[in-house]
Scaffold this motif. Structure first.
Motif, PDB file in Angstrom:
ATOM      1  N   ARG A  50      -4.986   7.450  16.299  1.00 16.31           N
ATOM      2  CA  ARG A  50      -5.015   6.300  15.408  1.00 16.31           C
ATOM      3  C   ARG A  50      -6.127   6.485  14.382  1.00 16.31           C
ATOM      4  O   ARG A  50      -7.189   7.021  14.677  1.00 16.31           O
ATOM      5  CB  ARG A  50      -5.247   5.039  16.228  1.00 16.31           C
ATOM      6  N   TRP A  51      -5.862   6.010  13.184  1.00 14.24           N
ATOM      7  CA  TRP A  51      -6.886   6.049  12.133  1.00 14.24           C
ATOM      8  C   TRP A  51      -8.034   5.152  12.544  1.00 14.24           C
ATOM      9  O   TRP A  51      -7.847   4.015  12.966  1.00 14.24           O
ATOM     10  CB  TRP A  51      -6.258   5.564  10.828  1.00 14.24           C
ATOM     11  N   GLU A  80       2.770  -0.857  -8.564  1.00 16.88           N
ATOM     12  CA  GLU A  80       2.002   0.351  -8.899  1.00 16.88           C
ATOM     13  C   GLU A  80       1.256   0.863  -7.680  1.00 16.88           C
ATOM     14  O   GLU A  80       1.154   2.070  -7.452  1.00 16.88           O
ATOM     15  CB  GLU A  80       1.031   0.068 -10.042  1.00 16.88           C
ATOM     16  N   ALA A  81       0.728  -0.054  -6.878  1.00 20.06           N
ATOM     17  CA  ALA A  81       0.019   0.337  -5.658  1.00 20.06           C
ATOM     18  C   ALA A  81       0.948   1.093  -4.720  1.00 20.06           C
ATOM     19  O   ALA A  81       0.566   2.117  -4.122  1.00 20.06           O
ATOM     20  CB  ALA A  81      -0.557  -0.895  -4.964  1.00 20.06           C
ATOM     21  N   ASP A  82       2.174   0.606  -4.597  1.00 19.48           N
ATOM     22  CA  ASP A  82       3.156   1.274  -3.733  1.00 19.48           C
ATOM     23  C   ASP A  82       3.478   2.665  -4.260  1.00 19.48           C
ATOM     24  O   ASP A  82       3.572   3.634  -3.503  1.00 19.48           O
ATOM     25  CB  ASP A  82       4.423   0.419  -3.655  1.00 19.48           C
ATOM     26  N   GLY A  83       3.604   2.770  -5.594  1.00 16.18           N
ATOM     27  CA  GLY A  83       3.868   4.079  -6.197  1.00 16.18           C
ATOM     28  C   GLY A  83       2.726   5.049  -5.970  1.00 16.18           C
ATOM     29  O   GLY A  83       2.944   6.246  -5.700  1.00 16.18           O
ATOM     30  N   ASN A  84       1.486   4.541  -6.074  1.00 16.46           N
ATOM     31  CA  ASN A  84       0.309   5.386  -5.818  1.00 16.46           C
ATOM     32  C   ASN A  84       0.360   5.976  -4.416  1.00 16.46           C
ATOM     33  O   ASN A  84       0.101   7.167  -4.207  1.00 16.46           O
ATOM     34  CB  ASN A  84      -0.985   4.574  -5.964  1.00 16.46           C
ATOM     35  N   LEU A  85       0.687   5.124  -3.427  1.00 13.40           N
ATOM     36  CA  LEU A  85       0.717   5.596  -2.042  1.00 13.40           C
ATOM     37  C   LEU A  85       1.806   6.637  -1.823  1.00 13.40           C
ATOM     38  O   LEU A  85       1.607   7.618  -1.096  1.00 13.40           O
ATOM     39  CB  LEU A  85       0.930   4.422  -1.083  1.00 13.40           C
ATOM     40  N   LYS A  86       2.956   6.440  -2.447  1.00 11.28           N
ATOM     41  CA  LYS A  86       4.030   7.425  -2.298  1.00 11.28           C
ATOM     42  C   LYS A  86       3.606   8.779  -2.850  1.00 11.28           C
ATOM     43  O   LYS A  86       3.859   9.823  -2.250  1.00 11.28           O
ATOM     44  CB  LYS A  86       5.288   6.930  -3.009  1.00 11.28           C
ATOM     45  N   ASP A  87       2.943   8.745  -4.021  1.00 11.40           N
ATOM     46  CA  ASP A  87       2.452  10.003  -4.605  1.00 11.40           C
ATOM     47  C   ASP A  87       1.414  10.661  -3.716  1.00 11.40           C
ATOM     48  O   ASP A  87       1.429  11.885  -3.502  1.00 11.40           O
ATOM     49  CB  ASP A  87       1.846   9.743  -5.992  1.00 11.40           C
ATOM     50  N   GLY A 109      -0.191  19.778   4.167  1.00 10.20           N
ATOM     51  CA  GLY A 109      -0.073  19.917   5.614  1.00 10.20           C
ATOM     52  C   GLY A 109      -0.785  18.828   6.391  1.00 10.20           C
ATOM     53  O   GLY A 109      -1.036  18.975   7.581  1.00 10.20           O
ATOM     54  N   LEU A 110      -1.098  17.740   5.728  1.00  9.27           N
ATOM     55  CA  LEU A 110      -1.809  16.625   6.373  1.00  9.27           C
ATOM     56  C   LEU A 110      -0.793  15.563   6.774  1.00  9.27           C
ATOM     57  O   LEU A 110      -0.685  14.502   6.173  1.00  9.27           O
ATOM     58  CB  LEU A 110      -2.867  16.060   5.432  1.00  9.27           C
ATOM     59  N   ASP A 111      -0.040  15.886   7.846  1.00 12.32           N
ATOM     60  CA  ASP A 111       1.077  15.024   8.222  1.00 12.32           C
ATOM     61  C   ASP A 111       0.620  13.637   8.671  1.00 12.32           C
ATOM     62  O   ASP A 111       1.306  12.644   8.456  1.00 12.32           O
ATOM     63  CB  ASP A 111       1.884  15.682   9.345  1.00 12.32           C
ATOM     64  N   ARG A 112      -0.548  13.583   9.311  1.00  8.75           N
ATOM     65  CA  ARG A 112      -1.041  12.278   9.781  1.00  8.75           C
ATOM     66  C   ARG A 112      -1.329  11.354   8.601  1.00  8.75           C
ATOM     67  O   ARG A 112      -1.023  10.160   8.651  1.00  8.75           O
ATOM     68  CB  ARG A 112      -2.300  12.464  10.631  1.00  8.75           C
ATOM     69  N   VAL A 113      -1.918  11.924   7.557  1.00  6.04           N
ATOM     70  CA  VAL A 113      -2.212  11.119   6.374  1.00  6.04           C
ATOM     71  C   VAL A 113      -0.920  10.682   5.702  1.00  6.04           C
ATOM     72  O   VAL A 113      -0.762   9.520   5.301  1.00  6.04           O
ATOM     73  CB  VAL A 113      -3.096  11.909   5.377  1.00  6.04           C
ATOM     74  N   ALA A 114       0.036  11.625   5.597  1.00  2.63           N
ATOM     75  CA  ALA A 114       1.321  11.295   4.974  1.00  2.63           C
ATOM     76  C   ALA A 114       2.013  10.163   5.726  1.00  2.63           C
ATOM     77  O   ALA A 114       2.545   9.222   5.122  1.00  2.63           O
ATOM     78  CB  ALA A 114       2.208  12.530   4.938  1.00  2.63           C
ATOM     79  N   ALA A 115       1.970  10.236   7.059  1.00  3.49           N
ATOM     80  CA  ALA A 115       2.610   9.195   7.870  1.00  3.49           C
ATOM     81  C   ALA A 115       1.889   7.851   7.705  1.00  3.49           C
ATOM     82  O   ALA A 115       2.518   6.795   7.616  1.00  3.49           O
ATOM     83  CB  ALA A 115       2.611   9.617   9.341  1.00  3.49           C
ATOM     84  N   GLY A 133       3.538   1.538   7.821  1.00  2.00           N
ATOM     85  CA  GLY A 133       3.240   0.131   7.565  1.00  2.00           C
ATOM     86  C   GLY A 133       1.946  -0.244   8.250  1.00  2.00           C
ATOM     87  O   GLY A 133       1.263   0.607   8.814  1.00  2.00           O
ATOM     88  N   GLY A 134       1.607  -1.497   8.208  1.00  3.21           N
ATOM     89  CA  GLY A 134       0.419  -1.972   8.904  1.00  3.21           C
ATOM     90  C   GLY A 134      -0.760  -2.227   7.986  1.00  3.21           C
ATOM     91  O   GLY A 134      -0.722  -1.964   6.780  1.00  3.21           O
ATOM     92  N   ALA A 135      -1.827  -2.740   8.605  1.00  5.65           N
ATOM     93  CA  ALA A 135      -3.008  -3.177   7.847  1.00  5.65           C
ATOM     94  C   ALA A 135      -3.693  -2.022   7.132  1.00  5.65           C
ATOM     95  O   ALA A 135      -4.188  -2.175   6.007  1.00  5.65           O
ATOM     96  CB  ALA A 135      -3.993  -3.860   8.802  1.00  5.65           C
ATOM     97  N   GLU A 136      -3.728  -0.819   7.785  1.00  4.77           N
ATOM     98  CA  GLU A 136      -4.411   0.320   7.165  1.00  4.77           C
ATOM     99  C   GLU A 136      -3.711   0.731   5.870  1.00  4.77           C
ATOM    100  O   GLU A 136      -4.352   0.973   4.841  1.00  4.77           O
ATOM    101  CB  GLU A 136      -4.464   1.518   8.119  1.00  4.77           C
ATOM    102  N   LYS A 137      -2.380   0.796   5.934  1.00  5.73           N
ATOM    103  CA  LYS A 137      -1.634   1.180   4.734  1.00  5.73           C
ATOM    104  C   LYS A 137      -1.820   0.143   3.624  1.00  5.73           C
ATOM    105  O   LYS A 137      -2.051   0.490   2.462  1.00  5.73           O
ATOM    106  CB  LYS A 137      -0.150   1.317   5.058  1.00  5.73           C
ATOM    107  N   ASP A 138      -1.721  -1.138   3.975  1.00  3.04           N
ATOM    108  CA  ASP A 138      -1.894  -2.198   2.971  1.00  3.04           C
ATOM    109  C   ASP A 138      -3.291  -2.135   2.346  1.00  3.04           C
ATOM    110  O   ASP A 138      -3.461  -2.337   1.146  1.00  3.04           O
ATOM    111  CB  ASP A 138      -1.682  -3.574   3.617  1.00  3.04           C
ATOM    112  N   PHE A 139      -4.267  -1.864   3.212  1.00  4.01           N
ATOM    113  CA  PHE A 139      -5.647  -1.758   2.723  1.00  4.01           C
ATOM    114  C   PHE A 139      -5.771  -0.615   1.709  1.00  4.01           C
ATOM    115  O   PHE A 139      -6.325  -0.789   0.619  1.00  4.01           O
ATOM    116  CB  PHE A 139      -6.583  -1.532   3.912  1.00  4.01           C
TER     117      PHE A 139
END
Length: 988
Positions: free
Chosen positions: A13-14, A29-36, A45-51, A56-62
């Motif tokens: 877990r992060w 725009e925030a959602d687009g930033n995260l996708k990029d 090769g940073l699969d954990r970060v990509a996932a 979803g969840g508080a970490e991603k929203d943050f």
């Protein structure tokens, strides 16, 4: 594969769990930033970060909110997504500890070179900076934790660089270190961290202030006679390692100007020479600075011994009247504006503005200096800890302690948010609604209104306690002595009191004040007015005495009184509003230009009564609304011109007062003065066109545009600027003459109309002059007609103009006239500027022109900011050559020198040079705006009003005039060096 990538398959877990639920400004725009970013992480090769970013969840929203709100953090994550990956395996605190250990290990590596040190320190600092910011925004780190982490990081980087340099000097035989495993011990090299670094209170984008000393008799020193040069060279290399900008950024900007007499001393000073200086010539501001001094690197034991030697200098057991008065003047430029109007949020300086961080710091430092000699427990470095000690000893109340501590950390959070947006060394809140909304979201507020309310509450609470400090200042706590102005002879005790307050000619001052009480002016003729003035006199004398040019200030106030039609309202207002009295005293004591305005036109003082004066930004919309209301119902031509003069004089004065009070900075003042000129000259043009047409009619298809040049074009006017214009006209091809009673041919029509405009703006009337106009930048200069047909202008600029004329055109913008013609002119100017040019030839011609100016119009002295070598002209030439020579990053056209310098291409000027040029321009602008605001003539260093010296220090945030002079000289030297590097003629 890097270490982070090697951990990609671990499921964990992060470890950063945000406490604050931040909201982005733009969810899409925030959602687009995260996708990029998820894509970038996946490719690395940073699969954990990509996932994490795709889930979803508080970490991603943050993270979505953070990367939308902070371009700095978004860019850092895009370049180095492994910064996020490491938090799957370590907490922020654990990773920061690892980074500090890695920093400490860099100098001892066998492969260590200056270049590898610079690279490694920058990469490690970048990661630490990112993590500290992330933890702060998450709400999992307090502001106190953040400042301590930043300070520890800076200290570790300084130590590492110092140890590397000592080992290098040892290897070269310049030093003989007693212990290479512990290079600093016994080295004799002392580095004191000052200010926020010394107090463990660094802000997010802070400079680090260092003072460097050395012990010539240290065991490591081989030749004491060579020590000064050697340690100065080491210090210069240290600054380069820490602050030079490379492709990896910089570590920390380093400021060495707090050393004794920086204009004439080396970068590293022998200990005994420093002690002699402080004991014989040290200033009170230097005593205040030494409160926070702490050995941060080098020979720590020698540093502690040095500070122990300084104890009697910093902490005096007994404070006499003069010393206490001086303590209270150390930062006189920070006004206590208690009760004077609403506090602005937009554009407010969190550090230096009303109710800001500096007021809390000075609140503490003042008490420390007064009491620390007798109470050693008050000699600590940290602001909030000292608030607690002051309360424990009864110097302040618990309510003041709690309020100031609470607001200190709140304001530090605001300061961090402002700096985290783009990692800029700024303390000023944005001036636009979106910018304030961004800061509100970064701090966890739902909207700008909630943040603004909390921010205002904080500032007012700080301001109240800060103002109370001065109300109870030791020299003011009891009666100030005799003040008797009755009879014809001077009272001896009154003369002593006036002398103690700072007046050099007390007998003359008695005579002036007796004149007031005898009712010789209209303002003092009524008994009630004289009674109010009598009650006001002690406060008046104290306020004017604090200006340090007290006699002149009173004389100017006397001239002001002599022109007032009545006085009761003014005296009552000043009595109930100490901040307004202090502001008036500042104007009279430090600003001859403004005091001349207020003396000639007492009615401009009415503008100071507006409670919103210091909170309303004087932007174009504000000024346009005021002008429209002021001209309403004015129909007659002469009446309009007079009212324009009255309006311009009042608004120049009020813009100046805002600058004087710190409500706006130099850049905003330049824009406001320029907007005012645009609007009033535009209104004069409209009036002239209407009046001229009544007699001469109009030309078929005729239209006019005014092209603003020079500082008007670049929106950098000062209070005393002339304005440079070119008047352009156009008309239908078949137009032969105007259709009025006295018909004129088109060229004659526009020449006569322009002459009328020049008179309308520049001719003196009972209300003075609107502006002095300069039309010499038109085609053919003074030899050509005052009005130019657009086609003639176009042809001249494309076929006959000199390089210097195209350089001048880079600052041109239309300021008034027909909208369609203005658009055409703007497009034409942009095309001319974009014409292809030989960059080598362009640079050579600019360099030759500067040399010609040096020869034919040398600077008057070292304070001729415009003409001095490395002054404003050098910066303007660099900007103009960059514009004409394709040296700018892509973006909309800007005529502002400051904007241009910020957009220089890396292949024209690297990031370090670009920043240095921007800093130099900001310094020169701050000084020029304040000097032109306050002075009517040349800047005379030997006859400088001390109050103006304080204002210049406030504008530049420097502690002493000697430091400012040295800084200006160093800056000019660096600018001229850069000018020569960028524009020196190159051989083909």
């Amino acid at each position: 594969m890097n270490a982070s990538a090697g951990r990609k398959s671990k499921a964990s877990r992060w470890k950063l769990q945000p406490v604050l639920a931040l909201k982005p400004l733009d969810a899409a725009e925030a959602d687009g930033n995260l996708k990029d970013l998820a894509q970038t992480a996946s490719e690395a090769g940073l699969d954990r970060v990509a996932a994490l970013l795709a889930g979803g969840g508080a970490e991603k929203d943050f993270l979505a909110a953070v990367f939308d709100l902070s371009s700095f953090l978004h860019d850092a994550a895009r370049r180095r997504p492994e910064f996020l990956d490491v938090l799957f395996d370590s907490t922020v605190e654990q990773r920061l500890e690892e980074i500090l250990k890695a920093v400490a290990a860099t100098p001892q590596r066998e492969s260590a070179t200056e270049n590898t040190m610079m690279k490694e320190l920058r990469l490690l600092k970048a990661e630490a900076h990112f993590l500290i910011a992330l933890d702060d925004l998450a709400g999992t780190a307090t502001a106190e934790m953040s400042v301590r982490r930043l300070s520890a990081l800076a200290e570790a980087c300084i130590k590492a660089a110092v140890e590397f340099l000592l080992l290098d000097a040892h290897a070269q035989g310049k030093l003989k270190l007693p212990d290479t495993a512990n290079p600093s011990a016994g080295s004799g090299w002392i580095l004191l961290g000052m200010g926020k670094l010394g107090a463990h209170e660094l802000n997010f984008s802070s400079d680090i202030d260092l003072i460097v000393f050395f012990e010539p008799e240290a065991s490591a020193v081989l030749d004491p006679y060579e020590a000064t040069d050697m340690y100065a060279r080491l210090t210069r290399r240290l600054a380069r390692i820490l602050q030079d900008r490379t492709e990896h950024g910089y570590v920390f900007r380093t400021d060495l100007r707090l050393r004794p007499d920086p204009g004439s001393t080396p970068l590293a000073i022998p200990v005994q020479a420093a002690l002699n200086y402080y004991e014989s010539r040290g200033q009170n501001w230097e005593r205040a600075a030494m409160i926070k001094a702490r050995p941060v690197a080098g020979d720590i034991a020698a540093g502690e011994a040095f500070l122990k030697e300084l104890l009697p200098y910093v902490w005096r057991k007994y404070m006499d009247y003069a010393a206490i008065a001086d303590v209270h003047s150390i930062k006189r430029q920070i006004h206590a504006h208690k009760g004077h109007g609403e506090v602005a949020v937009k554009g407010h300086n969190v550090k230096l503005g009303r109710g800001g961080i500096r007021e809390i710091e000075f609140f503490v430092q003042t008490q420390q200096l007064i009491a620390g000699g007798r109470f050693p427990e008050l000699r600590g470095r940290e602001t909030v800890a000292m608030l607690g000690r002051l309360a424990a000893l009864g110097w302040i109340g618990e309510e003041a302690r709690d309020a100031l501590a609470r607001q200190y950390w709140f304001l530090r959070r605001v300061e961090h948010a402002v700096q985290m947006v783009a990692d800029e060394q700024t303390h000023t809140l944005p001036e636009d609604d979106a910018g304030i909304e961004r800061i509100a979201h970064m701090l966890g507020f739902d909207n700008a209104e909630m943040f603004s309310a909390a921010f205002r509450t904080s500032l007012l609470e700080v301001e109240g306690h800060y103002a109370a400090l001065f109300e109870t200042a030791p020299e003011l706590s009891s009666g100030i002595g005799n003040l008797v102005f009755t009879g014809e002879t001077d009272d001896p005790d009154t003369l002593k009191t006036l002398q103690g307050l700072g007046f050099e000619r007390p007998s003359d001052i008695c005579r002036v004040i007796r004149g007031w009480h005898f009712g010789r002016y209209r303002a003092t003729q009524s008994a009630e007015a004289r009674e109010r003035l009598t009650e006001l006199t002690p406060a008046l004398l104290q306020a004017f005495g604090a200006t340090r040019r007290a006699d002149e200030a009173i004389i100017r106030f006397d001239a002001f009184l002599s022109g007032l039609p009545a006085g009761i309202q003014l005296f009552s207002l000043l009595q109930s509003n100490p901040a307004l009295l202090k502001l008036l005293a500042t104007i009279m004591g430090a600003a001859p230009r403004l005091s001349a305005v207020i003396t000639r036109r007492p009615h401009v003082f009415d503008g100071l009564l507006d409670p919103a004066l210091l909170s309303e930004l004087p932007d174009r919309a504000y000024l346009a609304g005021r002008l429209a209301a002021f001209l309403e119902n004015s129909k007659l031509y002469e009446e309009i011109l007079d009212r324009l003069r009255i309006f311009a004089a009042e608004q120049k004065f009020l813009i100046g007062v805002r600058l004087l009070a710190g409500a706006i900075d130099a850049a905003r003042a330049g824009k406001a003065f320029s907007d005012l000129a645009d609007l009033t000259v535009g209104a004069a043009l409209d009036a002239v066109l209407t009046e001229f047409a009544e007699r001469h009619g109009r030309i078929k298809g005729g239209r006019v545009a005014i092209l603003g040049m020079g500082k008007l074009g670049s929106r950098e006017l000062t209070a005393g600027s002339d304005i440079d214009l070119i008047l352009l006209y156009d008309h239908d091809a078949d137009a032969e003459e105007s259709d009025g009673e006295k018909a004129l041919a088109p060229s004659q029509y526009y020449i006569r109309m322009t002459q009328r405009l020049i008179a309308a703006v520049s001719a003196p009337t009972a209300e003075g002059v609107l502006y002095e106009l300069d039309l010499r930048l038109r085609p053919s200069g003074n030899k050509g007609p005052v009005a130019t047909h657009f086609e003639a202008f176009r042809k001249y600029q494309r076929e006959d103009a000199w390089t210097w004329e195209h350089m001048a055109l880079t600052r041109a913008r239309t300021v008034a006239g027909d909208k369609d013609l203005r658009d055409i002119v703007e497009a034409e100017v942009a095309e001319i500027i974009a014409l292809p040019r030989n960059a080598v030839k362009l640079a050579k011609e600019a360099h030759d022109m500067r040399a010609l100016i040096d020869a034919e119009k040398p600077p008057r002295d070292a304070w001729d900011i415009k003409l001095m070598r490395g002054g404003l002209i050098d910066l303007e030439f660099i900007a103009q050559v960059a514009v004409l020579g394709d040296g700018l990053e892509a973006g909309p056209r800007s005529t502002s020198t400051a904007d241009v310098l910020a957009r220089l291409k890396p292949d024209f000027a690297d990031a370090g040079i670009r920043q240095a040029l921007q800093d130099a321009y900001a310094l020169y602008s701050a000084l020029t705006q304040m000097m032109r605001l306050c002075l009517t003539g040349a800047f005379e260093r030997e006859d400088l009003p001390p109050g103006l010296a304080d204002l210049l220090l406030a504008a530049t945030d420097l502690p002493d005039f000697g430091v400012l002079e040295a800084h200006v000289q160093e800056t000019a030297k660096d600018v001229r060096k850069t000018f020569d590097t960028l524009l020196r003629p190159k051989r083909r």
